[in-house]
Design a protein around this motif. Structure first.
Motif, PDB file in Angstrom:
ATOM      1  N   ALA A   1      84.119 104.276  89.353  1.00  0.00           N
ATOM      2  CA  ALA A   1      85.146 103.772  88.446  1.00  0.00           C
ATOM      3  C   ALA A   1      86.435 103.449  89.196  1.00  0.00           C
ATOM      4  O   ALA A   1      87.068 102.416  88.967  1.00  0.00           O
TER       5      ALA A   1
ATOM      6  N   ARG B   1      88.306  99.796  89.581  1.00  0.00           N
ATOM      7  CA  ARG B   1      89.701  99.568  89.189  1.00  0.00           C
ATOM      8  C   ARG B   1      90.523  99.024  90.357  1.00  0.00           C
ATOM      9  O   ARG B   1      91.508  98.316  90.147  1.00  0.00           O
TER      10      ARG B   1
ATOM     11  N   ASP C   1      80.986 101.058  83.840  1.00  0.00           N
ATOM     12  CA  ASP C   1      81.815 101.508  82.721  1.00  0.00           C
ATOM     13  C   ASP C   1      83.273 101.091  82.889  1.00  0.00           C
ATOM     14  O   ASP C   1      83.983 100.874  81.900  1.00  0.00           O
ATOM     15  N   ALA C   2      83.723 100.983  84.152  1.00  0.00           N
ATOM     16  CA  ALA C   2      85.113 100.606  84.412  1.00  0.00           C
ATOM     17  C   ALA C   2      85.305  99.100  84.463  1.00  0.00           C
ATOM     18  O   ALA C   2      86.409  98.625  84.751  1.00  0.00           O
TER      19      ALA C   2
ATOM     20  N   SER D   1      78.430  96.069  89.446  1.00  0.00           N
ATOM     21  CA  SER D   1      77.571  97.143  89.924  1.00  0.00           C
ATOM     22  C   SER D   1      76.303  96.534  90.511  1.00  0.00           C
ATOM     23  O   SER D   1      75.523  95.899  89.803  1.00  0.00           O
TER      24      SER D   1
ATOM     25  N   ARG E   1      77.003 103.604  87.448  1.00  0.00           N
ATOM     26  CA  ARG E   1      77.491 103.803  86.077  1.00  0.00           C
ATOM     27  C   ARG E   1      79.017 103.806  86.031  1.00  0.00           C
ATOM     28  O   ARG E   1      79.633 103.179  85.162  1.00  0.00           O
ATOM     29  N   GLY E   2      79.637 104.505  86.974  1.00  0.00           N
ATOM     30  CA  GLY E   2      81.093 104.544  87.002  1.00  0.00           C
ATOM     31  C   GLY E   2      81.688 103.162  87.150  1.00  0.00           C
ATOM     32  O   GLY E   2      82.643 102.802  86.452  1.00  0.00           O
ATOM     33  N   ALA E   3      81.109 102.369  88.059  1.00  0.00           N
ATOM     34  CA  ALA E   3      81.622 101.013  88.276  1.00  0.00           C
ATOM     35  C   ALA E   3      81.424 100.145  87.045  1.00  0.00           C
ATOM     36  O   ALA E   3      82.325  99.405  86.634  1.00  0.00           O
TER      37      ALA E   3
ATOM     38  N   GLU F   1      80.375 109.138  90.085  1.00  0.00           N
ATOM     39  CA  GLU F   1      80.740 108.352  88.907  1.00  0.00           C
ATOM     40  C   GLU F   1      82.248 108.084  88.886  1.00  0.00           C
ATOM     41  O   GLU F   1      82.690 106.962  88.602  1.00  0.00           O
ATOM     42  N   GLU F   2      83.020 109.113  89.213  1.00  0.00           N
ATOM     43  CA  GLU F   2      84.482 108.937  89.275  1.00  0.00           C
ATOM     44  C   GLU F   2      84.850 107.952  90.380  1.00  0.00           C
ATOM     45  O   GLU F   2      85.734 107.107  90.213  1.00  0.00           O
TER      46      GLU F   2
END
Length: 283
Positions: free
Chosen positions: A99, A103, A126-127, A131, A122-124, A95-96
Motif C-alpha cells: 500500500a 501511494r 487496495d491502495a 499490482s 493485495r496492499g498495492a 500488505e502495508e
C-alpha cells in the motif's frame, strides 16, 4: 453417471498447471517442468532437435515479457515466502508495504503466488496501485493470487528473473526460503558487479535476517570474500515508511547523479567545440 450440471463426478477440476498460455489439468499435467527438461544433461540426444525449438520458446517469453511490461510505471519487486500465513508478521508487513509503495507512485511486482506475495499484491491493489504477478511453472502449482492486476506466466526461471530486475527500481525482500534467497543474492551480485544500475536492496524482518547479516559481516567479510562496502548495499529495517523513503531517496540520488553526468558531458562537448573553433581561427 453425471450430476445435475452434466459433469462426471469422477472428473472434478482438481489441480491445474499453467505453461505459458496453456492450461493443463488432471492427466494432461506432465511429470516434469520445462526448466527440468531444458537443464537435464542426460538428454543429450535431444540437444540438436528439441533444444533448437526450445530456444524459440525462450525467445517468445522474453518478447512477451518485454512487450507486456514496457509501459509499467516505476516499480518495486517484492519477494518473500509463499508459505507464510495471512496473519503472520511478514504478511501484515508486506500488505502495508504494498500500500505504501502504491501511494508513493510505484507498481508492485511479485511472483504472483500466495503468502507474502499475495499480501504485497493485495496492499498495492487496495491502495489503487498497479499490482503485477510474474508466475512460474512449478511441480507444486501455486497459481496466481486474486490481487494481481497484470499477470504473466513463465516456463523458464531465467526469463522471469530478468523481468524482476529489468522493470524494478528497487528490491524489497521479506522472510522467505530458497527462492527468496536466490533473488536476494542475485540482486546483490548484479549491483556489486555493476551489471545493473545501482539500486537499493531492502531487507524487512530484522529478527529473521539478523543471523544472515551477522554471518556476512563476521565470516564472509572478515575472510575477505566480500568487501566492507558490499554490506552497505543492504538496508535493513522493519519500518515500512523508512523502507519506502530509502527507495525514493535512492532514486532521487541516482537521477541527480545521471543529470550531473549529462550536464558535464554537455559542458565538455561545448568546451571541445569552442577549442576547435579557436584553433581554426588561429590558423
Amino acid at each position: 453417471m453425471s450430476d445435475s450440471n452434466g459433469r462426471d463426478p469422477g472428473r472434478e477440476r482438481g489441480r491445474e498447471r499453467h505453461r505459458g498460455a496453456v492450461t493443463l489439468r488432471r492427466q494432461a499435467i506432465p511429470t516434469s517442468t520445462a526448466d527440468q527438461r531444458l537443464l537435464d544433461s542426460r538428454g543429450r540426444g535431444d540437444w540438436k532437435t528439441k533444444d533448437a525449438w526450445r530456444a524459440l520458446r525462450i525467445l517468445s517469453e522474453f518478447v512477451e515479457g518485454f512487450d507486456t511490461l514496457a509501459d509499467l510505471p516505476p516499480a518495486v519487486s517484492v519477494f518473500g515466502s509463499a508459505r507464510s500465513k495471512p496473519d503472520s508478521p511478514e504478511c501484515r508487513m508486506a500488505e502495508e508495504l504494498g500500500a505504501a509503495l502504491a501511494r508513493a507512485g510505484y507498481a508492485v511486482i511479485t511472483g504472483g503466488g500466495p503468502g507474502v506475495m499475495e499480501a504485497a499484491n493485495r496492499g498495492a491493489s487496495d491502495a489503487g496501485g498497479l499490482s503485477v504477478g510474474l508466475g512460474i511453472e512449478l511441480p507444486f502449482e501455486q497459481g496466481l493470487n486474486d490481487w494481481v492486476d497484470l499477470a504473466i506466466d513463465f516456463r523458464y526461471f531465467f526469463a522471469r528473473k530478468t523481468m524482476f530486475v529489468k522493470y524494478a527500481q528497487a528490491f524489497v525482500v521479506l522472510p522467505g526460503g530458497f527462492g527468496t534467497m536466490d533473488e536476494l543474492f542475485e540482486a546483490l551480485t548484479l549491483v556489486q558487479t555493476g551489471k545493473v544500475t545501482r539500486f537499493p536492496v531492502v531487507l524487512m524482518g530484522t529478527d529473521y535476517w539478523h543471523g544472515l547479516l551477522d554471518w556476512l559481516r563476521d565470516t564472509m567479510a572478515v575472510e575477505g570474500k566480500i568487501g566492507p562496502v558490499d554490506l552497505e548495499l543492504i538496508c535493513l529495517t522493519d519500518d515500512v515508511d523508512a523502507a519506502v523513503r530509502h527507495i525514493v531517496e535512492a532514486e532521487a540520488a541516482l537521477s541527480a547523479e545521471q543529470e550531473a553526468v549529462r550536464e558535464e558531458s554537455v559542458a565538455q562537448t561545448a568546451a571541445d567545440q569552442q577549442a576547435a573553433a579557436e584553433q581554426g581561427r588561429e590558423r
